[in-house]
Each structure stands twice: as C-alpha cells, then as structure tokens.
Design an enzyme around this catalytic site. Sequence first.
Site, PDB file in Angstrom:
ATOM      1  N   LYS A 179      20.914  80.057 -69.528  1.00 58.80           N
ATOM      2  CA  LYS A 179      21.750  81.336 -68.647  1.00 58.80           C
ATOM      3  C   LYS A 179      23.150  80.018 -67.620  1.00 58.80           C
ATOM      4  O   LYS A 179      22.387  79.500 -67.589  1.00 58.80           O
ATOM      5  CB  LYS A 179      21.008  82.337 -67.304  1.00 58.80           C
ATOM      6  CG  LYS A 179      21.493  82.510 -66.314  1.00 58.80           C
ATOM      7  CD  LYS A 179      21.107  82.474 -65.084  1.00 58.80           C
ATOM      8  CE  LYS A 179      21.630  80.869 -64.810  1.00 58.80           C
ATOM      9  NZ  LYS A 179      20.825  80.616 -63.605  1.00 58.80           N
ATOM     10  N   THR A 180      24.023  80.500 -67.317  1.00 55.32           N
ATOM     11  CA  THR A 180      24.985  79.945 -66.861  1.00 55.32           C
ATOM     12  C   THR A 180      26.103  79.978 -67.168  1.00 55.32           C
ATOM     13  O   THR A 180      26.737  80.374 -68.219  1.00 55.32           O
ATOM     14  CB  THR A 180      24.962  78.729 -66.590  1.00 55.32           C
ATOM     15  OG1 THR A 180      25.910  77.803 -65.850  1.00 55.32           O
ATOM     16  CG2 THR A 180      24.770  77.603 -67.491  1.00 55.32           C
ATOM     17  N   ARG A 212      30.462  74.396 -61.697  1.00 51.85           N
ATOM     18  CA  ARG A 212      29.685  73.095 -61.007  1.00 51.85           C
ATOM     19  C   ARG A 212      30.204  71.447 -61.129  1.00 51.85           C
ATOM     20  O   ARG A 212      30.818  70.604 -60.284  1.00 51.85           O
ATOM     21  CB  ARG A 212      28.068  73.596 -60.312  1.00 51.85           C
ATOM     22  CG  ARG A 212      27.751  72.092 -60.026  1.00 51.85           C
ATOM     23  CD  ARG A 212      26.186  71.950 -59.885  1.00 51.85           C
ATOM     24  NE  ARG A 212      25.999  73.359 -60.180  1.00 51.85           N
ATOM     25  CZ  ARG A 212      24.685  74.114 -59.788  1.00 51.85           C
ATOM     26  NH1 ARG A 212      25.480  73.627 -58.126  1.00 51.85           N
ATOM     27  NH2 ARG A 212      23.955  74.991 -59.881  1.00 51.85           N
ATOM     28  N   GLY A 261      21.927  80.395 -60.141  1.00 53.14           N
ATOM     29  CA  GLY A 261      23.045  80.701 -59.746  1.00 53.14           C
ATOM     30  C   GLY A 261      22.778  82.651 -61.073  1.00 53.14           C
ATOM     31  O   GLY A 261      22.849  82.628 -62.012  1.00 53.14           O
ATOM     32  N   TYR A 272      56.439  81.210 -55.361  1.00 47.18           N
ATOM     33  CA  TYR A 272      54.948  80.316 -55.243  1.00 47.18           C
ATOM     34  C   TYR A 272      54.718  79.818 -56.261  1.00 47.18           C
ATOM     35  O   TYR A 272      54.234  80.037 -57.402  1.00 47.18           O
ATOM     36  CB  TYR A 272      53.567  81.577 -54.765  1.00 47.18           C
ATOM     37  CG  TYR A 272      53.909  82.338 -53.196  1.00 47.18           C
ATOM     38  CD1 TYR A 272      54.353  81.699 -52.361  1.00 47.18           C
ATOM     39  CD2 TYR A 272      54.185  83.788 -53.087  1.00 47.18           C
ATOM     40  CE1 TYR A 272      54.393  82.700 -51.305  1.00 47.18           C
ATOM     41  CE2 TYR A 272      54.171  84.301 -52.376  1.00 47.18           C
ATOM     42  CZ  TYR A 272      54.860  84.153 -51.022  1.00 47.18           C
ATOM     43  OH  TYR A 272      54.802  84.501 -50.528  1.00 47.18           O
ATOM     44  N   ASP A 287      20.474  74.789 -66.954  1.00 50.60           N
ATOM     45  CA  ASP A 287      19.981  73.614 -67.598  1.00 50.60           C
ATOM     46  C   ASP A 287      19.177  73.107 -66.938  1.00 50.60           C
ATOM     47  O   ASP A 287      17.284  72.517 -67.003  1.00 50.60           O
ATOM     48  CB  ASP A 287      21.298  72.157 -67.750  1.00 50.60           C
ATOM     49  CG  ASP A 287      21.586  72.288 -66.774  1.00 50.60           C
ATOM     50  OD1 ASP A 287      21.927  72.833 -65.752  1.00 50.60           O
ATOM     51  OD2 ASP A 287      22.709  70.970 -66.615  1.00 50.60           O
ATOM     52  N   ASP A 288      19.153  73.352 -65.480  1.00 51.18           N
ATOM     53  CA  ASP A 288      17.473  72.528 -64.447  1.00 51.18           C
ATOM     54  C   ASP A 288      16.340  73.229 -65.006  1.00 51.18           C
ATOM     55  O   ASP A 288      15.816  72.459 -64.774  1.00 51.18           O
ATOM     56  CB  ASP A 288      18.118  72.188 -63.017  1.00 51.18           C
ATOM     57  CG  ASP A 288      18.999  71.000 -62.662  1.00 51.18           C
ATOM     58  OD1 ASP A 288      19.297  70.119 -63.608  1.00 51.18           O
ATOM     59  OD2 ASP A 288      20.037  71.539 -61.905  1.00 51.18           O
ATOM     60  N   ARG A 324      16.912  79.793 -55.651  1.00 47.44           N
ATOM     61  CA  ARG A 324      16.855  78.056 -56.696  1.00 47.44           C
ATOM     62  C   ARG A 324      15.830  77.342 -56.696  1.00 47.44           C
ATOM     63  O   ARG A 324      15.861  76.129 -56.417  1.00 47.44           O
ATOM     64  CB  ARG A 324      18.359  77.885 -56.631  1.00 47.44           C
ATOM     65  CG  ARG A 324      19.874  78.517 -56.280  1.00 47.44           C
ATOM     66  CD  ARG A 324      20.825  77.171 -56.074  1.00 47.44           C
ATOM     67  NE  ARG A 324      22.163  77.459 -56.648  1.00 47.44           N
ATOM     68  CZ  ARG A 324      22.246  77.751 -58.329  1.00 47.44           C
ATOM     69  NH1 ARG A 324      21.605  76.992 -59.035  1.00 47.44           N
ATOM     70  NH2 ARG A 324      23.495  78.355 -58.291  1.00 47.44           N
ATOM     71  N   ASP A 381      28.786  78.824 -66.227  1.00 44.37           N
ATOM     72  CA  ASP A 381      29.158  77.313 -66.282  1.00 44.37           C
ATOM     73  C   ASP A 381      29.379  77.151 -67.766  1.00 44.37           C
ATOM     74  O   ASP A 381      30.291  76.026 -68.213  1.00 44.37           O
ATOM     75  CB  ASP A 381      28.727  76.581 -65.435  1.00 44.37           C
ATOM     76  CG  ASP A 381      28.749  76.113 -63.831  1.00 44.37           C
ATOM     77  OD1 ASP A 381      29.053  77.755 -63.394  1.00 44.37           O
ATOM     78  OD2 ASP A 381      27.710  75.501 -63.193  1.00 44.37           O
TER      79      ASP A 381
HETATM   80  P1  FBP Z   1      23.706  78.322 -62.158  1.00 44.97           P
HETATM   81  O1  FBP Z   1      24.152  77.333 -62.872  1.00 44.97           O
HETATM   82  O2  FBP Z   1      22.411  77.849 -61.346  1.00 44.97           O
HETATM   83  O3  FBP Z   1      23.795  78.848 -63.448  1.00 44.97           O
HETATM   84  O4  FBP Z   1      25.039  78.535 -60.655  1.00 44.97           O
HETATM   85  C1  FBP Z   1      25.918  77.846 -61.133  1.00 44.97           C
HETATM   86  C2  FBP Z   1      26.665  78.398 -60.584  1.00 44.97           C
HETATM   87  O5  FBP Z   1      27.413  79.507 -60.274  1.00 44.97           O
HETATM   88  C3  FBP Z   1      28.770  76.917 -59.833  1.00 44.97           C
HETATM   89  O6  FBP Z   1      29.184  77.718 -60.908  1.00 44.97           O
HETATM   90  C4  FBP Z   1      28.097  77.356 -58.513  1.00 44.97           C
HETATM   91  O7  FBP Z   1      28.691  76.077 -58.328  1.00 44.97           O
HETATM   92  C5  FBP Z   1      26.601  78.008 -57.857  1.00 44.97           C
HETATM   93  O8  FBP Z   1      26.047  77.945 -59.261  1.00 44.97           O
HETATM   94  C6  FBP Z   1      27.032  78.220 -56.889  1.00 44.97           C
HETATM   95  O9  FBP Z   1      26.160  77.823 -56.446  1.00 44.97           O
HETATM   96  P2  FBP Z   1      25.393  79.491 -55.102  1.00 44.97           P
HETATM   97  O10 FBP Z   1      25.080  80.673 -55.642  1.00 44.97           O
HETATM   98  O11 FBP Z   1      23.740  78.549 -54.412  1.00 44.97           O
HETATM   99  O12 FBP Z   1      26.578  79.147 -54.448  1.00 44.97           O
END
Ligand code: FBP
Length: 547
Positions: free
Chosen positions: A199-200, A249, A78, A240, A172-173, A142, A202
């Site tokens: 990177k991420t 994720r 991502g 609201y 991480d992956d 990916r 998350d």
């Molecule tokens: P990475 O772990 O590869 O950085 O991606 C994180 C993320 O942005 C998550 O927060 C989200 O669930 C997912 O990617 C969404 O994936 P996609 O871009 O394939 O829809």
Amino acid sequence: MKKSALQIARAAYQPKLPKALKGSLKIQEGAPTQSVADQDAIAKLFPNTYGMPVLSFIESNEVKNYPAINAGVILSGGQAPGGHNVIAGLFDGLKALNKDSRLYGFLLGPGGLVDHKYIELTQDIIDEYRNTGGFDIIGSGRTKLETEDQFDKGLQIIKELNIKALVIIGGDDSNTNACVLAEYYKKNNTGVQVIGCPKTIDGDLKNEMIETSFGFDTACKVYSEVIGNIQRDCNSAKKYWHFIKLMGRSASHIALECALQTQPNICIISEEVEAKNMSLDDVVTYIAKIVADRAAQGNNFGTVLIPEGLIEFIPAMKRLIAELNDFLAHNSNEFAMIKKSEQRNYIINHLSSENSAIYASLPEGVARQLSLDRDPHGNVQVSLIETEKLLSEMVSKKLAEWKAEGKYNGKFAAQHHFFGYEGRCAAPSNFDADYCYSLGYTAAMLIGEGKTGYMSSVRNTTKPADQWIAGGVPVTMMMNMERRHGEMKPVIQKALVKLDGAPFKHFVAQREQWAKETCYVYPGPIQYFGPTEVCDQPTETLKLEQA
Ligand code: FBP
C-alpha cells in the site's frame, strides 16, 4: 450513515479477479530467491524466511478442504484508496476457504495489536465498506512494530482470538516490520503466519514482482483532475503561475505521473535534481528561465509541479539532513532539554561547518521542520514543508534581479497549492478497486496455503483483470541494509523514479515543448461507470513501464 448517490450505486460494483482466483487453485513455485542487495547480512537476520521461492497461483481441478481460519488485519501508515477492498477481498477469500473462517480488524494501526484493541469484521460491516475510499473501517496509525515486547504482547491477543494469520497492509516500512514479525513468530514456533500487502499512494513500493502499490492510481487521477482544472483556469485568465506541490514523501512518482497525465509547463523530478547534483539555486534558476522565456512570448502564466520530497534530494540538503538525523538520534535527550527558542542556535553550533552554514541560511519554518519533526519511522515530515512557497518566493526574487539587469520584462504573480490528503481517501478507481480486492483475496489464499513472510502480489496489471497473475513474493527478496536512526537496518528498498526508465524518458522527450507552448491536458474526474477506455485505464507510468 447518510450515503451519496454515487456511494449507493458504487456499493454494487463487483471487483474483477484474476482467473486463477475464481475457483480451485494450486501453487506454482519459482526458484529460491535472494535479497536485492546485502545478501549475507539479510540471510543472517532472517534465517527462517530468507530465500523462499516466488509463488504463483494457477487454476486447478483439485478441490481442497481447508479448515476454518481466524485471521487478523492491520492498516498501517498513510491512507490509500482501496484499503477497504483489500479487507473485503481478504474476508471473501477466507470465507471461500471455509465459511466458518473469521476476520478480526486491529484498530488504529499496529498499535491496536499491541494494545489489544480490535473488532470482529462481520459480513454486515464488510458490505458497508465495499468499494469505498478511506481506512475508517478500522482506522490506521503509524506505530512502528519493532520490539520483541510488542511482538509478544501481540501474540497474547493473537492466541486469545485463536488467530492463525496476520495481514499487514502497509508501505515499505510497515512491510519491513511485517517481515521482522514473520521471522520472529516463525523462529519461536508460534504457528502464526504474517502476510503483507503493498500500500502507498507514493508508488515507491514496487519492484519486478510488485508492479505498483495500491492507491497510486486513484490518488494520481484525483490530483490530475484538479491540476487539469487549474490549467484550464490558468489558460483562461493568463495571469498566474501556479506552484503545485504534490504528495509523495520521497520518490517523485506522483509528480511524474501527474505530469504525464496533464502536460504542465514545468515538473521537477527530485531524482534528477540529485543525479545532476543541483543546488536549490539551480532549481530556482531552471524555473525562472522558463518563466522568463514564456514572458518573452507574452505568456505570463504557467504551472509548476513540485514533488514534496524535493528538499531531501538536493544533495547539499541531503547531507545536512543525514547529519541532522544522526545528531538528533544520538543527542535526543540533551536536545529535548533545550528551550524551543534556542534549538535553532544549538543545532547551528553543533553541526559541521558546511551543514551549519546551509542550515542557518534556511527560512525559519523550513529549518524547524528539518530539525524537529520526525514521524515514528524517523522520516522528515516533508508534507509539512511549504516547498511550493519557498520556490515561488525565490523565483520571484531572481526575476526581480533579472528585471533590474534588463533580462526580463514580464509580470509574475504566483498561486500556491498542495495536493495530498484529498487524494488519499477518494473512492478507488476501477483499477484500484479490482487490484485491491485481488490483493486481499490473494492474501487469503497465501494464508490457506500456510505461507508466511510473503507479500501478496498481483502482476500483469496492464492486461484485463482476468489475465492478472496472483501469488506471493518473499519480503526478504526486496530488502537491503540502510542507515536508519544512525544504525544499519534491514529495510525494503524504496523504488525511486528511474532516470533510465520509460516514464521519465517519455517526460524528458516532451518537456521542452510543454515549457514553451501551452499543451495542457484536462483528464477530468475519475469515471466509475462507462466505457472501458474511460474507466479502466491504468496509470501512464504502469503503461510505459510494462510496454
Ligand atoms: P505511507 O507511506 O504510509 O503510505 O504514507 C505516505 C504519505 O501519504 C506521504 O505521501 C506523506 O508524506 C505522508 O504520508 C503524510 O503523512 P501523515 O498522514 O502522517 O501526515
């Protein structure tokens, strides 16, 4: 390409570097390292890259002559703000080692290496992308880099381009796969080095040596800006309840950080839900109770932050997903033959009775997401599950029951939001611009020093950039064994929100007050120019963790 006024002004920003990276440097080695868990198994799987020391760069008077180096770079997974600055830092670092060094970018993620799709990243291209958001300089993907066949195909193009080192920018992956690749290339004496960069958005690739993954800072600031705007709207109209799902994720770092920045009425933390063994109904009751209490004070409005990974942390759901993962991994061929309309029943008939009952009780859309769509790493695509709607519908139902019982007498109208993609390619904050440039520059220095199997690391990040500590951490140090696709695999341990950690404790100490009163904070948009206290602040999470 037509550029906005901000883009033009921002291109001139010179990212700040740690002192040691500004001139000649040398390496300081720490003690040999161990993996975080499962030491014997990891050591056996990585005999050539296990146990290496942590490295720090320090200033030196010695001027070294480095040969010209050709390197390759891959953006994996991502998007996260700052990726372009990692590449710019890597490029500038390689050129600082030797002006004849060259950098190749593999296109659209790890697949570009396997399929031999690449471009040379020249000075002109790099200059176009400095300090910009996005991964569009070479694109991302990916594809999982995991088979020897893929490694060998990659090696063909690496040899053809005379590449000495590969930098994989990923989560991480992807960094787990970078480590497997480093081990394979070393075992086969290919002379190819592999370096990872954390990177991420998350924020779940962190540990004692990696203080934060890049992109988390900017993404949280973008989400917090809009949450703040929604809160002001909500406090103006007072009619609201806003259910806001936030990307991330698995771990709830983004939700927690946004809560610390904006002080919403409710923020659910998945890790707490799991630790307290809460059911979906418990989560719904918790929210409904706060809605009812606020209604009793005449406040029929509020905000709820929901981490996108929540579903997977509800223990009963987690057991269901674990069984589903194993079942689908072992029966993928048979499952693919079943008609779409029959798949739900097929699963219901094949799961254990407890999981079958839970699966059958789920709304159609949620059930389909859990059973059908997996990303290439085997993850449930939680960003596609509309948890914010699921929760608000269930809260609404519960409130209606309480109304009938005379326990609630308010009005409940919900709005739904999902903040995810809009934060992943924002122009990097000063923190991410500096941090990413430093990570890329550090990667170049690790390459120059002949290292492989390391992740670029920049520490001491709550201090001014001048005092940051650059170096490398062996990727094997972060690994443990986990069950993936029904098999035990070596993977980098994901950093979840620690319930005994300072950020969560800080949140817990205040959340009752935030629930009862209206204590919203409005952070406003990221500022790129102006006083340090406005432009250069790290996240609340980092400040609390490093305090
Ligand atoms: P990475 O772990 O590869 O950085 O991606 C994180 C993320 O942005 C998550 O927060 C989200 O669930 C997912 O990617 C969404 O994936 P996609 O871009 O394939 O829809």
